[in-house]
Design a protein around this motif. Structure first.
Motif, PDB file in Angstrom:
ATOM      1  N   GLY A  27     -42.123  -3.697  -7.672  1.00 59.53           N
ATOM      2  CA  GLY A  27     -41.389  -4.199  -6.528  1.00 59.53           C
ATOM      3  C   GLY A  27     -40.607  -3.120  -5.798  1.00 59.53           C
ATOM      4  N   PHE A  28     -40.179  -3.459  -4.576  1.00 57.42           N
ATOM      5  CA  PHE A  28     -39.495  -2.496  -3.722  1.00 57.42           C
ATOM      6  C   PHE A  28     -38.158  -2.053  -4.321  1.00 57.42           C
ATOM      7  N   GLU A  29     -37.418  -2.992  -4.936  1.00 61.90           N
ATOM      8  CA  GLU A  29     -36.089  -2.667  -5.443  1.00 61.90           C
ATOM      9  C   GLU A  29     -36.139  -1.590  -6.514  1.00 61.90           C
ATOM     10  N   TRP A  30     -37.026  -1.764  -7.497  1.00 58.98           N
ATOM     11  CA  TRP A  30     -37.115  -0.774  -8.561  1.00 58.98           C
ATOM     12  C   TRP A  30     -37.844   0.490  -8.107  1.00 58.98           C
ATOM     13  N   ALA A  31     -38.771   0.361  -7.171  1.00 61.94           N
ATOM     14  CA  ALA A  31     -39.479   1.533  -6.659  1.00 61.94           C
ATOM     15  C   ALA A  31     -38.521   2.464  -5.917  1.00 61.94           C
ATOM     16  N   THR A  32     -37.619   1.896  -5.106  1.00 62.23           N
ATOM     17  CA  THR A  32     -36.627   2.729  -4.424  1.00 62.23           C
ATOM     18  C   THR A  32     -35.653   3.346  -5.416  1.00 62.23           C
ATOM     19  N   ALA A  33     -35.346   2.618  -6.493  1.00 66.19           N
ATOM     20  CA  ALA A  33     -34.477   3.183  -7.528  1.00 66.19           C
ATOM     21  C   ALA A  33     -35.124   4.401  -8.183  1.00 66.19           C
ATOM     22  N   ALA A  34     -36.444   4.315  -8.417  1.00 60.14           N
ATOM     23  CA  ALA A  34     -37.159   5.464  -8.980  1.00 60.14           C
ATOM     24  C   ALA A  34     -37.139   6.643  -8.020  1.00 60.14           C
ATOM     25  N   GLN A  35     -37.299   6.367  -6.730  1.00 60.86           N
ATOM     26  CA  GLN A  35     -37.229   7.428  -5.728  1.00 60.86           C
ATOM     27  C   GLN A  35     -35.838   8.043  -5.695  1.00 60.86           C
ATOM     28  N   MET A  87     -30.812   3.789  -4.047  1.00 62.49           N
ATOM     29  CA  MET A  87     -30.378   2.757  -4.985  1.00 62.49           C
ATOM     30  C   MET A  87     -29.896   1.501  -4.257  1.00 62.49           C
ATOM     31  N   LEU A  88     -29.318   1.688  -3.066  1.00 63.56           N
ATOM     32  CA  LEU A  88     -28.760   0.563  -2.316  1.00 63.56           C
ATOM     33  C   LEU A  88     -29.746  -0.083  -1.363  1.00 63.56           C
ATOM     34  N   LEU A  89     -30.899   0.530  -1.135  1.00 64.12           N
ATOM     35  CA  LEU A  89     -31.852  -0.033  -0.188  1.00 64.12           C
ATOM     36  C   LEU A  89     -32.365  -1.383  -0.652  1.00 64.12           C
ATOM     37  N   GLY A  90     -32.616  -1.517  -1.945  1.00 64.53           N
ATOM     38  CA  GLY A  90     -33.175  -2.758  -2.473  1.00 64.53           C
ATOM     39  C   GLY A  90     -32.255  -3.962  -2.386  1.00 64.53           C
ATOM     40  N   PRO A  91     -31.054  -3.881  -2.938  1.00 65.30           N
ATOM     41  CA  PRO A  91     -30.597  -2.823  -3.833  1.00 65.30           C
ATOM     42  C   PRO A  91     -31.179  -2.990  -5.228  1.00 65.30           C
ATOM     43  N   VAL A  92     -30.972  -1.966  -6.091  1.00 63.52           N
ATOM     44  CA  VAL A  92     -31.510  -2.027  -7.438  1.00 63.52           C
ATOM     45  C   VAL A  92     -30.883  -3.218  -8.165  1.00 63.52           C
ATOM     46  N   PRO A  93     -31.650  -4.021  -8.879  1.00 62.34           N
ATOM     47  CA  PRO A  93     -31.141  -5.273  -9.466  1.00 62.34           C
ATOM     48  C   PRO A  93     -29.939  -5.115 -10.389  1.00 62.34           C
ATOM     49  N   VAL A  94     -29.777  -3.966 -11.049  1.00 64.81           N
ATOM     50  CA  VAL A  94     -28.660  -3.818 -11.988  1.00 64.81           C
ATOM     51  C   VAL A  94     -27.314  -3.825 -11.277  1.00 64.81           C
ATOM     52  N   LEU A  95     -27.302  -3.615  -9.946  1.00 62.03           N
ATOM     53  CA  LEU A  95     -26.044  -3.646  -9.194  1.00 62.03           C
ATOM     54  C   LEU A  95     -25.603  -5.070  -8.873  1.00 62.03           C
ATOM     55  N   HIS A  96     -26.504  -6.035  -9.012  1.00 63.43           N
ATOM     56  CA  HIS A  96     -26.190  -7.451  -8.757  1.00 63.43           C
ATOM     57  C   HIS A  96     -25.588  -7.642  -7.361  1.00 63.43           C
ATOM     58  N   MET A  97     -26.224  -7.026  -6.365  1.00 64.86           N
ATOM     59  CA  MET A  97     -25.779  -7.143  -4.982  1.00 64.86           C
ATOM     60  C   MET A  97     -26.803  -7.909  -4.166  1.00 64.86           C
TER      61      MET A  97
END
Length: 426
Positions: free
Chosen positions: A370-378, A285-295
C-alpha cells in the motif's frame, strides 16, 4: 448465512454510490508478469542508455568539445522527438514496439550528451556560482514540467497525435543554430584521473547515494501519487494535476535560494544536504501517513506535506553538484573542463539510476503493502542516506581538527628547535 462475494461484484455504499469489490490476487498472472517484464525492459533500456555515458563520455568533451556535444545532442534529440510523433504510422505488433524502444534509446543518449555538456559549460562559465546557476535553471525545468501537460493536451485535442511531438521536436531543432551562434568554445586538456577514481572516493560515494535516493523519491511519486489521490480523496483526474503543483512549484521557487546560500556560505552546503534529507524523510512518513502514527489523512495536510517536500528536496539536491566538485578538487583532480565533465556525468548517471529504481521498486511496494507503507519505506531510504552523510561530515570535521592541531604542535616544535640552535647572548 451470508453468501461469499464473487471475485468482482457491484455493491452500494451508504451514500448510494456503487462500489466495486475486487478479490485480491495472491500472485501475478501470466498477463501481469508479461506486462511487467515488457515495461521493465523499456525503463531499463532507456535508463541504461541515459546513464551509460557517465563513465566514459565526459572524457570525450575535451576531444570533440562541449559545445559540439551540446548542439549535436540537441539536434538528435529534436529529430528523435519528431520521429516519435510518426510512430503511429509504423506497423502494429513487434515492429511498432521495436521502433518505440529504438527511438526512446536514441533520445535518451542524445539528451544525456546535451545535459552533461550543459552542466560542464555552466560550471566552467560560473566557477564561483555553480549552485546559484544550477538552482536558477531549475526554474525553467519546473516551468517545462508545468507547461508541458496542458500544452501537449491542447495540441493533441486540437490536431491529433502527431502534432505535439512534431511541434516540440521542431522547436528543439530551431534552438540548434541559435546555440551554435551564442555558445562559447572552451579548450581543455584530457584528464589525468579516471571516472572510477572519482566514484571510489568515500564522500563521492555517499553523495551519489543521496542523489539516487532523492531521484528515486521523485520517481516513486510519479506512478503512485495520482492513484492514491484518486482513491483516497475521490478527486477527479483534472484536479490531480493541481495537487502535483504543490511539489513542483515549491521545488522550483526554492531551488535558486538554496543555490545562492550554497555559493555564498559554502560551509552551509553540507548541513543543507543533511537536514534536507531528514526533512524529506519526515515528509514521506506523513504523506500516507504511515499507520503507526495513527493520523487521519486530509487533503490539506497532503498538499502541505508535498510543498514542504519540494522545499526539502531542493535543499538536498542543489548542494550536491558543488559538493562533488569540491571533493574532486580536494583529491587532486585538475580544475578544467575534463573534471567538470566527469562530475556532470556522475551526477546524471546517479540521477537516472534513481529515476529507474524509484518507480520500479515503488510500484511493486505500492501493490504489495500500500501507499502508506511504501512512502514510509521511501522515507527510511532518505533518512538513512541523510544520517550517513551527517556522520561522515562529523568524522571529517574532527579529522580536520586533529590534523590542524598536529600541524600547530609540529610548527611550535620546529620553532622551539630553531630557537634552541640560535647562539645565546651572555
Amino acid at each position: 448465512m451470508d453468501q461469499p462475494l464473487p471475485p468482482e461484484s457491484n455493491l452500494t455504499s451508504d451514500d448510494g454510490q456503487p462500489e466495486v469489490v475486487r478479490e485480491e490476487s495472491r500472485g501475478l498472472s501470466k498477463e501481469q508478469l508479461s506486462s511487467l517484464i515488457s515495461a521493465a525492459s523499456l525503463n531499463l533500456g532507456s535508463m541504461i542508455s541515459y546513464s551509460i555515458l557517465g563513465p566514459f563520455f565526459p572524457n570525450e568533451l575535451v576531444y570533440i568539445g562541449a559545445k559540439f556535444m551540446f548542439v549535436a545532442g540537441m539536434f538528435v534529440s529534436g529529430g528523435a522527438t519528431v520521429l516519435f510523433g510518426m510512430l503511429d504510422r509504423a506497423p502494429d505488433g513487434p515492429v511498432f514496439i521495436a521502433m518505440c524502444f529504438l527511438v526512446r534509446v536514441v533520445d535518451a543518449i542524445s539528451f544525456a550528451a546535451s545535459l552533461t555538456a550543459s552542466s560542464s559549460l555552466l560550471a566552467k562559465a560560473f566557477p564561483n556560482n555553480v549552485a546559484t546557476v544550477m538552482g536558477s535553471l531549475e526554474i525553467f525545468s519546473g516551468l517545462g514540467l508545468v507547461l508541458g501537460p496542458p500544452l501537449g493536451g491542447f495540441l493533441y485535442q486540437t490536431f491529433g497525435y502527431e502534432v505535439p511531438f512534431i511541434f516540440l521536436g521542431c522547436l528543439v531543432l530551431l534552438m540548434v543554430p541559435f546555440n551554435m551562434c551564442i555558445l562559447p568554445n572552451y579548450d581543455s586538456a584530457p584528464s589525468q584521473h579516471s571516472f572510477w577514481k572519482l566514484v571510489t572516493l568515500p564522500k563521492v560515494g555517499l553523495i551519489s547515494f543521496v542523489i539516487i535516493s532523492l531521484s528515486g523519491g521523485f520517481g516513486f511519486l510519479d506512478p503512485t501519487l495520482s492513484l492514491f489521490v484518486l482513491n483516497k480523496f475521490n478527486l477527479s483526474a483534472g484536479y490531480v494535476g493541481f495537487v502535483f503543483l504543490g511539489l513542483a512549484l515549491s521545488y522550483t521557487i526554492s531551488s535558486p535560494l538554496f543555490g545562492l546560500l550554497s555559493d555564498k556560505i559554502p560551509y552551509l552546503r553540507k548541513w543543507l544536504l543533511v537536514s534536507g534529507n531528514i526533512i524529506t524523510a519526515v515528509c514521506y512518513m506523513l504523506l500516507g501517513p504511515v499507520p503507526v502514527l495513527h493520523m487521519e489523512s486530509h487533503l490539506w495536510l497532503f498538499i502541505l506535506v508535498l510543498v514542504v517536500n519540494g522545499i526539502s528536496a531542493a535543499m538536498s539536491i542543489i548542494p550536491t553538484f558543488p559538493e562533488l566538485l569540491s571533493c574532486a578538487y580536494e583529491n587532486g583532480f585538475e580544475e578544467g573542463l575534463s573534471t567538470l565533465g566527469l562530475v556532470s556525468g556522475l551526477f546524471g548517471a546517479m540521477w537516472s539510476l534513481g529515476a529507474f529504481i524509484g518507480p520500479t521498486l515503488g510500484g511493486f511496494l505500492y501493490e504489495k503493502i500500500g501507499f502508506e507503507w511504501a512512502t514510509a519505506a521511501q522515507g527510511l531510504w532518505a533518512l538513512l542516506t541523510g544520517l550517513a552523510m551527517g556522520l561522515y561530515y562529523i568524522v571529517e570535521h574532527w579529522q580536520r581538527r586533529r590534523c590542524e592541531l598536529q600541524n600547530t604542535l609540529q610548527t611550535e616544535e620546529e620553532r622551539e628547535e630553531r630557537t634552541s640552535l640560535l647562539p645565546h647572548r651572555i
